[in-house]
Design a protein around this motif. Structure first.
Motif, PDB file in Angstrom:
ATOM      1  N   LYS A 123       0.723  -1.166  -0.061  1.00  0.00           N
ATOM      2  CA  LYS A 123       0.047  -0.119   0.040  1.00  0.00           C
ATOM      3  C   LYS A 123       0.715   1.219  -0.017  1.00  0.00           C
ATOM      4  O   LYS A 123       1.960   1.258   0.810  1.00  0.00           O
ATOM      5  N   LEU A 127      -5.990  -2.243   6.165  1.00  0.00           N
ATOM      6  CA  LEU A 127      -6.172  -3.062   4.952  1.00  0.00           C
ATOM      7  C   LEU A 127      -6.749  -4.344   5.157  1.00  0.00           C
ATOM      8  O   LEU A 127      -7.885  -4.778   4.331  1.00  0.00           O
ATOM      9  N   GLY A 130     -10.408  -3.684   5.615  1.00  0.00           N
ATOM     10  CA  GLY A 130     -11.318  -3.284   4.314  1.00  0.00           C
ATOM     11  C   GLY A 130     -11.371  -1.739   4.569  1.00  0.00           C
ATOM     12  O   GLY A 130     -12.020  -1.065   3.663  1.00  0.00           O
ATOM     13  N   TYR A 189      -9.018   0.384   3.869  1.00  0.00           N
ATOM     14  CA  TYR A 189      -8.112   0.742   2.699  1.00  0.00           C
ATOM     15  C   TYR A 189      -8.187  -0.484   1.560  1.00  0.00           C
ATOM     16  O   TYR A 189      -8.260  -1.778   2.160  1.00  0.00           O
ATOM     17  N   THR A 190      -7.883  -0.095   0.437  1.00  0.00           N
ATOM     18  CA  THR A 190      -7.872  -1.578  -0.523  1.00  0.00           C
ATOM     19  C   THR A 190      -6.315  -1.586  -0.771  1.00  0.00           C
ATOM     20  O   THR A 190      -5.657  -0.722  -1.070  1.00  0.00           O
ATOM     21  N   GLU A 244      -2.723 -10.031  -1.533  1.00  0.00           N
ATOM     22  CA  GLU A 244      -4.017 -10.538  -1.339  1.00  0.00           C
ATOM     23  C   GLU A 244      -4.082 -10.824  -0.047  1.00  0.00           C
ATOM     24  O   GLU A 244      -3.702 -11.197   0.851  1.00  0.00           O
TER      25      GLU A 244
END
Length: 68
Positions: free
Chosen positions: A12, A49, A52, A54-55, A60
């Protein structure tokens, strides 16, 4: 045994700032874990992250077999 939560190579960045780079972990049922590090290490970003807020830019997150 399959992990309940698998975080695999997540990245990120915010603008030019790389907040999290290549972070991975596997958590199994009944695990209790902590993430430690100095201020600015990306601990809160990892939590955001996974939850949820942030994406992920790359990598994965799999919770109980479901990709988030």
């Amino acid at each position: 045994m399959d992990s309940l939560l698998r975080v695999n190579g997540i990245y990120k960045s915010f603008g030019g700032v790389k907040a999290v780079q290549n972070f991975s972990m596997d958590l199994y049922k009944n695990d209790i874990v902590g993430i430690i590090g100095p201020n600015g290490a990306g601990k809160t970003t990892v939590f955001n992250l996974i939850s949820g807020v942030y994406t992920v830019d790359q990598g994965e997150i799999i919770l109980d077999g479901n990709h988030l």
